[in-house]
Design a protein around this motif. Sequence first.
Motif, PDB file in Angstrom:
ATOM      1  N   ASP A 172       3.363   7.771  -7.865  1.00 37.52           N
ATOM      2  CA  ASP A 172       3.507   6.461  -7.535  1.00 37.52           C
ATOM      3  C   ASP A 172       2.748   5.460  -8.306  1.00 37.52           C
ATOM      4  N   TYR A 173       1.492   5.768  -8.223  1.00 34.99           N
ATOM      5  CA  TYR A 173       0.465   5.032  -8.891  1.00 34.99           C
ATOM      6  C   TYR A 173       0.881   4.681 -10.323  1.00 34.99           C
ATOM      7  N   GLN A 225       3.908   2.387 -10.563  1.00 36.26           N
ATOM      8  CA  GLN A 225       3.456   1.020 -10.286  1.00 36.26           C
ATOM      9  C   GLN A 225       2.575   0.489 -11.346  1.00 36.26           C
ATOM     10  N   LYS A 226       2.089   1.188 -11.744  1.00 38.14           N
ATOM     11  CA  LYS A 226       1.186   0.375 -13.012  1.00 38.14           C
ATOM     12  C   LYS A 226       1.712   0.284 -14.175  1.00 38.14           C
ATOM     13  N   SER A 246      -6.439   6.132  -8.867  1.00 39.19           N
ATOM     14  CA  SER A 246      -5.294   6.205  -8.184  1.00 39.19           C
ATOM     15  C   SER A 246      -5.541   6.616  -6.668  1.00 39.19           C
TER      16      SER A 246
END
Lengths: 142, 142
Positions: free
Chosen positions: A9-10, A13-14, A67
């Motif tokens: 997810d990190y 998202q980034k 993260s």
Amino acid sequence: MDRVKIFSDYIVQKGLKTTNQRMVILKTFLSSRSHYSTEELYLKLRKKHPKIGYATVHRTLKLLAESGVAIEQHFGDRHARFEPVRANRHHDHLVCVECGLIIEFEEPNIRELQLQVAAEHHFKINNHRHELYGLCSRCAAK
Amino acid sequence: MDRVKIFSDYIVQKGLKTTNQRMVILKTFLSSRSHYSTEELYLKLRKKHPKIGYATVHRTLKLLAESGVAIEQHFGDRHARFEPVRANRHHDHLVCVECGLIIEFEEPNIRELQLQVAAEHHFKINNHRHELYGLCSRCAAK
DNA sequence: CAAGAAATTGAAAATGGTTTTCATAATCTA
DNA sequence: TAGATTATGAAAACCATTTTCAATTTCTTG
């Protein structure tokens, strides 16, 4: 939540990319004993994945810390160590200066006292470091 | 006992030599605020003693630590810091991650709990590190 | 007090863990 | 699937620390 998912997810998202290397590093990191230094993890990975470079391991460990999947630690020696985040988030360490043994411990009363001290000085605590250095029973016996 | 004397005695006992540089460094170190990094002390010394080299400052700080007059600390940043040993030997630190403020505190109950934890794990503790990182009241208010 | 032995100094170079660079490769978006 | 963007790996750069070495200073001894 699963730590692999947290990391994925990190990444998304980034706007970063999911690569083989990152996943291999993450899984090896999570599946073994804690407190890896960059070099230790690199050497371990190299056995099965000889093409992964040191720089990638290093960058990925930093990314893991960013993260929230890993925590970067600095014990007495010169290199950083990384530890997977687990359920017992708040624990401290006993470190044997002779053999390098690291034992984790948790003591709620210490936590309480920490908060109290911080409050007395009007500090807002984000994190802490608490390590006891000495000899483990085995080394003390020598 | 006077810390200058402790150091002098150590020098003699080890068959080392008393030099101007060492005495100047020791006095400057003792007479100012705590928690010097090598570079900070070097820069401060250079104003009045431009001929003292960085290596000498570094070596002397190590020597001070050896002799028991200073303690070497490693906070989050990359360089070592040295702190004069004082009466309240056992104290811990609150560190502001924003402005670098360092506050010392002592909490006997924490000490007690540390000993207890060590005993539980059959560790013989030589020293410890206990630092709380966060924002001081001033920085938190911003 | 002077001379010689031994330690110290300062500048520069070496060290070693960490971080960056850069050309190539892989991933992802559209 | 092409094009754009990020990641990778090897090597170089970084930077605090430590060591080297020739010159200097300290200290012991005669």
